[in-house]
Design a protein around this motif. Structure first.
Motif, PDB file in Angstrom:
ATOM      1  N   GLY A  25      43.985  46.335  40.882  1.00  0.00           N
ATOM      2  CA  GLY A  25      43.373  46.978  39.724  1.00  0.00           C
ATOM      3  C   GLY A  25      44.233  46.988  38.481  1.00  0.00           C
ATOM      4  N   ASN A  26      45.560  46.937  38.639  1.00  0.00           N
ATOM      5  CA  ASN A  26      46.422  47.049  37.455  1.00  0.00           C
ATOM      6  C   ASN A  26      46.502  45.760  36.643  1.00  0.00           C
ATOM      7  N   VAL A  27      45.927  44.655  37.128  1.00  0.00           N
ATOM      8  CA  VAL A  27      45.946  43.415  36.352  1.00  0.00           C
ATOM      9  C   VAL A  27      44.534  42.917  36.024  1.00  0.00           C
ATOM     10  N   VAL A  28      43.526  43.640  36.457  1.00  0.00           N
ATOM     11  CA  VAL A  28      42.150  43.156  36.291  1.00  0.00           C
ATOM     12  C   VAL A  28      41.747  43.092  34.824  1.00  0.00           C
ATOM     13  N   VAL A  29      41.928  44.191  34.083  1.00  0.00           N
ATOM     14  CA  VAL A  29      41.472  44.234  32.691  1.00  0.00           C
ATOM     15  C   VAL A  29      42.242  43.240  31.836  1.00  0.00           C
ATOM     16  N   GLY A  30      43.569  43.191  31.996  1.00  0.00           N
ATOM     17  CA  GLY A  30      44.386  42.268  31.209  1.00  0.00           C
ATOM     18  C   GLY A  30      44.040  40.814  31.486  1.00  0.00           C
ATOM     19  N   THR A  31      43.838  40.464  32.764  1.00  0.00           N
ATOM     20  CA  THR A  31      43.475  39.092  33.119  1.00  0.00           C
ATOM     21  C   THR A  31      42.085  38.748  32.608  1.00  0.00           C
ATOM     22  N   SER A  32      41.168  39.710  32.654  1.00  0.00           N
ATOM     23  CA  SER A  32      39.828  39.493  32.121  1.00  0.00           C
ATOM     24  C   SER A  32      39.883  39.196  30.619  1.00  0.00           C
ATOM     25  N   LEU A  33      40.652  39.983  29.877  1.00  0.00           N
ATOM     26  CA  LEU A  33      40.770  39.757  28.444  1.00  0.00           C
ATOM     27  C   LEU A  33      41.450  38.421  28.132  1.00  0.00           C
ATOM     28  N   PHE A  34      42.406  38.011  28.980  1.00  0.00           N
ATOM     29  CA  PHE A  34      43.066  36.716  28.820  1.00  0.00           C
ATOM     30  C   PHE A  34      42.048  35.587  28.924  1.00  0.00           C
ATOM     31  N   GLN A  35      41.171  35.677  29.928  1.00  0.00           N
ATOM     32  CA  GLN A  35      40.134  34.659  30.079  1.00  0.00           C
ATOM     33  C   GLN A  35      39.144  34.698  28.928  1.00  0.00           C
ATOM     34  N   ILE A  36      38.737  35.913  28.541  1.00  0.00           N
ATOM     35  CA  ILE A  36      37.790  36.071  27.440  1.00  0.00           C
ATOM     36  C   ILE A  36      38.336  35.447  26.156  1.00  0.00           C
ATOM     37  N   LEU A  37      39.624  35.660  25.886  1.00  0.00           N
ATOM     38  CA  LEU A  37      40.245  35.158  24.660  1.00  0.00           C
ATOM     39  C   LEU A  37      40.086  33.648  24.528  1.00  0.00           C
ATOM     40  N   PHE A  38      40.449  32.917  25.568  1.00  0.00           N
ATOM     41  CA  PHE A  38      40.452  31.458  25.465  1.00  0.00           C
ATOM     42  C   PHE A  38      39.055  30.857  25.592  1.00  0.00           C
ATOM     43  N   VAL A  39      38.220  31.452  26.442  1.00  0.00           N
ATOM     44  CA  VAL A  39      36.876  30.891  26.612  1.00  0.00           C
ATOM     45  C   VAL A  39      36.025  31.121  25.366  1.00  0.00           C
ATOM     46  N   THR A  40      36.124  32.295  24.755  1.00  0.00           N
ATOM     47  CA  THR A  40      35.370  32.523  23.515  1.00  0.00           C
ATOM     48  C   THR A  40      35.916  31.668  22.375  1.00  0.00           C
ATOM     49  N   MET A  41      37.221  31.364  22.422  1.00  0.00           N
ATOM     50  CA  MET A  41      37.803  30.470  21.414  1.00  0.00           C
ATOM     51  C   MET A  41      37.185  29.077  21.524  1.00  0.00           C
TER      52      MET A  41
END
Length: 304
Positions: A212-228
């Motif tokens: 759980g402690n890496v879920v939100v950060g990893t999700s945002l990491f994926q969101i950043l590059f895919v939306t780019m």
């Protein structure tokens, strides 16, 4: 404060767009999601064409995700290896979604498809969130509150070959599972302008079994590059990105994210989820109603 949107080809109140971005930014700060799943339908309600709303919302989510990734990275809350696999799948999904977007656009059905997808998505998410929140707040009426189960990835994930070790997530699973998840999120990002955090976060917790402690950060990491990638693809193919609209949304979302973070530190998460669920269901009902009623202006295309 009237502002002309060159791609949408209409004038809007710039203050209203900034306030809308501020609201979605608050959601980002509260729940760790990009907020795009609400930005697009709200823009459609305001009169922005669905294609422009979806493409421009993806641009806004890209900017709003940067600060989140940096914050989680500082506290070692990002699994970069898992994020890389998710990004790879997301880029493949975005490319496939672009082809699908163009095909539906050429058939003249893209606006209807976007609206239907949002009704299904928001209705499902809102119902699940409402049930979960009420189950915590009213355990005697909704049913006995279950004890949290031990974190474990889904049996289908465990059966996939070619396992890798994801040390930050505490997993030893096949990269095929997160890659397929990334493909699905990439397609949704391209078609609907969503970041995908609303789907990624629960999937990473309950399907992949991530810590759980890496879920939100990893999700945002994926969101950043895919939306780019999605933004660049829209700009080069569909020509639907309105940079003026995206800029106004980004101004509001950056301010809202800071405000949302402060609220999250003080408010009960169950109450917040209940309020968000109500808002999501309300928007789903409004979009469903819009699909069934006769539009104010009716256009027909007939040969000369």
């Amino acid at each position: 404060m009237d502002v002309y949107l060159p791609i949408a080809n209409l004038s809007v109140n710039g203050f209203v767009i900034i306030v809308l971005g501020f609201g979605t930014g608050i959601l980002s700060g509260l729940f760790g999601v990009g907020g795009g799943f609400l930005t697009t339908p709200l823009l459609i309600f305001y009169g922005i064409p669905p294609t422009v709303a979806a493409a421009s919302a993806a641009t806004q989510v890209t900017g709003a995700s940067v600060s989140g990734v940096l914050a989680h990275s500082r506290r070692k809350g990002v699994d970069y290896r898992m994020g890389g696999v998710l990004v790879g799948g997301g880029i493949i999904g975005a490319m496939f979604g672009a082809l699908l977007f163009r095909a539906l656009q050429s058939l003249g059905q893209i606006d209807v498809v976007i609206n239907i997808l949002y009704v299904l998505m928001l209705g499902t998410i809102g119902s699940l969130m409402m049930r979960e929140a009420l189950g915590v707040l009213l355990p005697g009426r909704i049913g006995k509150s279950e004890q949290p189960r031990k974190r474990r990835h889904h049996p289908l994930v465990a059966s996939l070959p070619y396992r890798w070790r994801f040390y930050s997530s505490g997993l030893y699973i096949s990269p095929l599972a997160p890659m397929l998840l990334g493909v699905v999120v990439g397609i949704l990002t391209m078609l609907m302008g969503v970041g995908g955090g609303f789907l990624l976060v629960p999937a990473m917790l309950y399907l992949l079994g991530m810590s759980g402690n890496v879920v939100v950060g990893t999700s945002l990491f994926q969101i950043l590059f895919v939306t780019m990638v999605t933004t660049m693809t829209h700009a080069l193919t569909t020509k639907a990105v309105d940079i003026v609209l995206a800029g106004l949304l980004l101004v509001g979302s950056v301010l809202g994210a800071q405000f949302g973070t402060q609220i999250a530190l003080k408010a009960r998460p169950e109450i917040l989820r209940l309020l968000l669920a109500g808002l999501v269901l309300l928007i789903a009902v409004r979009m469903l109603w819009g699909l069934g009623v006769q539009p104010d202006e009716i256009y027909t295309v007939s040969p000369l």
